[in-house]
Design a protein around this motif. Structure first.
Motif, mmCIF file in Angstrom:
data_model
loop_
_atom_site.group_PDB
_atom_site.id
_atom_site.type_symbol
_atom_site.label_atom_id
_atom_site.label_comp_id
_atom_site.label_asym_id
_atom_site.label_seq_id
_atom_site.Cartn_x
_atom_site.Cartn_y
_atom_site.Cartn_z
ATOM 1 N N GLN A 53 -5.982 -7.779 -3.630
ATOM 2 C CA GLN A 53 -6.190 -6.424 -4.139
ATOM 3 C C GLN A 53 -7.314 -5.760 -3.356
ATOM 4 O O GLN A 53 -8.170 -6.443 -2.787
ATOM 5 C CB GLN A 53 -6.546 -6.460 -5.615
ATOM 6 N N LEU A 61 -2.195 -1.547 -6.979
ATOM 7 C CA LEU A 61 -1.475 -2.303 -5.969
ATOM 8 C C LEU A 61 -2.045 -3.708 -5.798
ATOM 9 O O LEU A 61 -3.234 -3.885 -5.542
ATOM 10 C CB LEU A 61 -1.538 -1.557 -4.624
ATOM 11 N N ARG A 92 4.643 -4.054 0.150
ATOM 12 C CA ARG A 92 3.408 -3.694 -0.556
ATOM 13 C C ARG A 92 2.191 -3.898 0.352
ATOM 14 O O ARG A 92 1.246 -3.108 0.347
ATOM 15 C CB ARG A 92 3.285 -4.501 -1.837
ATOM 16 N N LEU A 96 -0.576 -1.172 1.554
ATOM 17 C CA LEU A 96 -2.014 -1.360 1.400
ATOM 18 C C LEU A 96 -2.727 -1.225 2.738
ATOM 19 O O LEU A 96 -3.770 -0.564 2.835
ATOM 20 C CB LEU A 96 -2.316 -2.722 0.775
ATOM 21 N N CYS A 100 -5.606 1.434 3.939
ATOM 22 C CA CYS A 100 -6.869 1.038 4.565
ATOM 23 C C CYS A 100 -7.111 1.851 5.836
ATOM 24 O O CYS A 100 -8.225 2.342 6.071
ATOM 25 C CB CYS A 100 -6.865 -0.458 4.904
#
Length: 134
Positions: A53, A61, A92, A96, A100
């Motif tokens: 996470q 997410l 996923r 993510l 970032c």
């Protein structure tokens, strides 16, 4: 255990939270060709399942992944190679990692509108972001 053919390199500027999973998620029978490579402060043995996470970016997410390899890094940390159990977890992880990259991009001009910067990054970079056939 065989790992992915390619790895997304997680940027060190964004801290991830890694939590051991007590029960392994159901894995698909097909090999997922894209994994995640990141630096961490703890050693995790091969085969260990982790939940990933990034609470500073999103609370919703999370990603489940299996440790492929964990080697001592040059700065006293560990270089962690992770594999995903299925296409959904890989997707996923890509989401993510794109978040970032957008966050890092937004830090270059903190006075500019964050939504506008996110759209700029998506327009310029999203098509080139590693997908490995998604």
């Amino acid at each position: 255990m065989i790992g992915p053919q390619r790895y997304l390199q997680h940027p060190e500027q964004i801290e991830l939270e890694l939590s051991p999973l007590l029960k392994a998620p159901a894995a698909s029978s097909s090999s997922i060709p894209l994994g995640l490579l990141l630096h961490c402060h703890h050693y995790y043995p091969s085969g260990k399942w982790l939940r990933i996470q990034a609470p500073a970016l999103t609370e919703e997410l999370s990603i489940d992944a299996r440790v492929v390899d964990c080697d001592r890094g040059q700065q006293g940390d560990y270089l962690l190679k992770l594999a995903f159990p299925d296409q959904e977890q890989m997707f996923r992880a890509r989401m993510l990692e794109q978040l970032c990259q957008i966050c890092i991009y937004q830090r270059h001009d903190p006075d500019k509108d964050l939504n506008q910067q996110a759209l700029e990054w998506i327009e310029a970079e999203a098509a080139h972001f590693p997908s490995n056939g998604l």
